[in-house]
Design an enzyme around this catalytic site. Structure first.
Site, PDB file in Angstrom:
ATOM      1  N   HIS A  50       0.883  -1.153   0.000  1.00 35.08           N
ATOM      2  CA  HIS A  50       0.000   0.000   0.000  1.00 35.08           C
ATOM      3  C   HIS A  50       0.928   1.212   0.000  1.00 35.08           C
ATOM      4  O   HIS A  50       2.077   1.121   0.482  1.00 35.08           O
ATOM      5  CB  HIS A  50      -0.884   0.015   1.259  1.00 35.08           C
ATOM      6  N   ASP A  53       2.409   1.688   3.257  1.00 35.84           N
ATOM      7  CA  ASP A  53       3.362   0.665   3.717  1.00 35.84           C
ATOM      8  C   ASP A  53       4.761   1.091   3.288  1.00 35.84           C
ATOM      9  O   ASP A  53       5.734   0.877   4.007  1.00 35.84           O
ATOM     10  CB  ASP A  53       3.109  -0.708   3.052  1.00 35.84           C
TER      11      ASP A  53
HETATM   12  C1  GLO Z   1      -9.164  -7.137   0.507  1.00 40.43           C
HETATM   13  C2  GLO Z   1      -8.214  -6.997  -0.580  1.00 40.43           C
HETATM   14  C3  GLO Z   1      -6.897  -6.397  -0.145  1.00 40.43           C
HETATM   15  C4  GLO Z   1      -6.116  -5.914  -1.331  1.00 40.43           C
HETATM   16  C5  GLO Z   1      -4.906  -5.107  -0.946  1.00 40.43           C
HETATM   17  C6  GLO Z   1      -4.203  -4.527  -2.156  1.00 40.43           C
HETATM   18  O1  GLO Z   1     -10.152  -7.799   0.427  1.00 40.43           O
HETATM   19  O2  GLO Z   1      -8.018  -8.240  -1.179  1.00 40.43           O
HETATM   20  O3  GLO Z   1      -6.140  -7.328   0.588  1.00 40.43           O
HETATM   21  O4  GLO Z   1      -5.710  -6.978  -2.115  1.00 40.43           O
HETATM   22  O5  GLO Z   1      -5.293  -4.089  -0.090  1.00 40.43           O
HETATM   23  O6  GLO Z   1      -4.965  -3.516  -2.685  1.00 40.43           O
END
Ligand code: GLO
Ligand code: MG
Length: 345
Positions: A50, A53
């Site tokens: 993210h 992150d």
């Molecule tokens: C939640 C999502 C989340 C995304 C992550 C990347 O249901 O799957 O994990 O994959 O935030 O955008």
């Protein structure tokens, strides 16, 4: 045949603290550096980010500091032989995104969401990564009448165009999910995502990330969703996991609920020679809440091990026998062939 070696990736959120909506965290926070160590130990080369992150507190930092921190992160990865896979603007945790970002009913929040997405592009490029993942988490409604779906679709398209315009290098992988945290999400399936991408300013730079559980939550078969995207050359990442029917998003170990469904996902990736595309295989899985801290990465190791076993199963699938069954229209025989192959007879 091209390269048949898969590249694996994880995000720091895949090594979680065990909190759920009914109870607090049960494990200590794992530091980002420990996540990187775990990735190396488990044989994961790619790190998914993210935006915050990669650069914590990016909302409060001046642009030069954001760039400096992202560049420091790039070096940190390179020192460890790791690579960034993607950056996703995390709009759904910030107070400004309470009612969604791009489709918020508050114009100030919509502006914030677009600006934040442009920052995420800056962060990605400074990390040396060109893939932006767009999970439209709160782009939807709990009260259906609260937003206009015609307007929302246009707003989602505008957001894609803003990100594309931020840099000619970036590509977007939309990660659709039909619900949770919203009741009804806009752009809930791969079909929606690809249709929207095809209407964007540069369709060649818009593809998808398919998460197994998200397809299942939409009542769809993940391997068919993957096949649809692969046929269009648009499957740019996967979040493999599993899901026991229509519940909350469980993020179970890959294959834990439906091993045959997992096999078919691996098989379609093999059929398309996905490994040769250089795209990553990610596992969007969560450790169970009961897991002790010292064993809280077992879900990642198991998912990868299951994936690799299923690659073997796909590569040794009795194609000739299956083709005969199909030619004879004897699908019962095909069913048995598949089951016996999976059972290892
Ligand atoms: C939640 C999502 C989340 C995304 C992550 C990347 O249901 O799957 O994990 O994959 O935030 O955008
Ligand atoms: Mg995901």
């Amino acid at each position: 045949m091209g390269d048949t070696t898969y590249r694996f990736s994880i995000g720091p959120w895949n090594i979680g603290r065990g909190a759920d909506p009914f109870g607090p965290a049960v494990r200590p926070q794992v530091s980002f550096d420990d996540v990187l160590d775990a990735a190396i130990a488990l044989g994961f080369e790619g790190i998914q980010f993210h935006d915050d992150d990669a650069v914590p507190d990016l909302e409060t930092l001046p642009p030069a500091r954001i760039m400096a921190e992202a560049e420091a992160m790039k070096r940190k990865l390179a020192d460890r032989g790791l690579v960034p896979e993607f950056v996703a603007p995390r709009l759904w945790e910030h107070a400004n995104g309470i009612d969604g970002g791009y489709t918020s009913n508050d114009p100030a929040a919509r502006t914030w969401a677009l600006e934040r997405s442009k920052r995420a592009v800056d962060v990605a490029l400074a990390l040396g990564c060109e893939l932006i993942v767009m999970w439209p988490a709160r782009e939807g409604t709990a009260v259906r009448e609260s937003k206009n779906p015609i307007m929302a679709s246009a707003q989602m398209l505008d957001a894609i165009n803003v990100i594309l315009a931020a840099s000619p290098q970036v590509r977007i992988a939309i990660e659709p999910k039909p619900n949770e945290p919203v009741d009804h999400a806009f752009i809930p399936t791969i079909g929606h995502a690809l249709a929207l991408g095809s209407r964007s300013a540069d369709p060649a730079r818009v593809g998808v990330l398919i998460e197994s559980a998200h397809a299942i939550l939409a009542g769809l078969d993940p391997s068919d969703e993957m096949g649809f995207a692969l046929a269009a050359g648009k499957l740019w990442s996967v979040h493999l996991n599993d899901q026991n029917g229509l519940k909350f998003d469980q993020d179970k170990v890959f294959g834990a609920a439906n091993l045959r469904g997992a096999f078919n996902q691996v098989r379609v990736l093999e059929q398309a020679n996905y490994a040769a595309s250089g795209a990553f295989v990610g596992f969007d899985v969560k450790a169970q809440r009961t897991q002790k801290p010292e064993a809280a990465t077992a879900h990642l190791a198991t998912s990868k091990a299951v994936f690799l076993k299923l690659v073997e199963k796909a590569r040794t699938f009795p194609e000739k026998i299956a083709a005969q069954c199909i030619a004879n229209r004897d699908y019962e025989a095909l069913e048995r062939t598949v089951l016996e192959h999976l059972l290892g007879r």
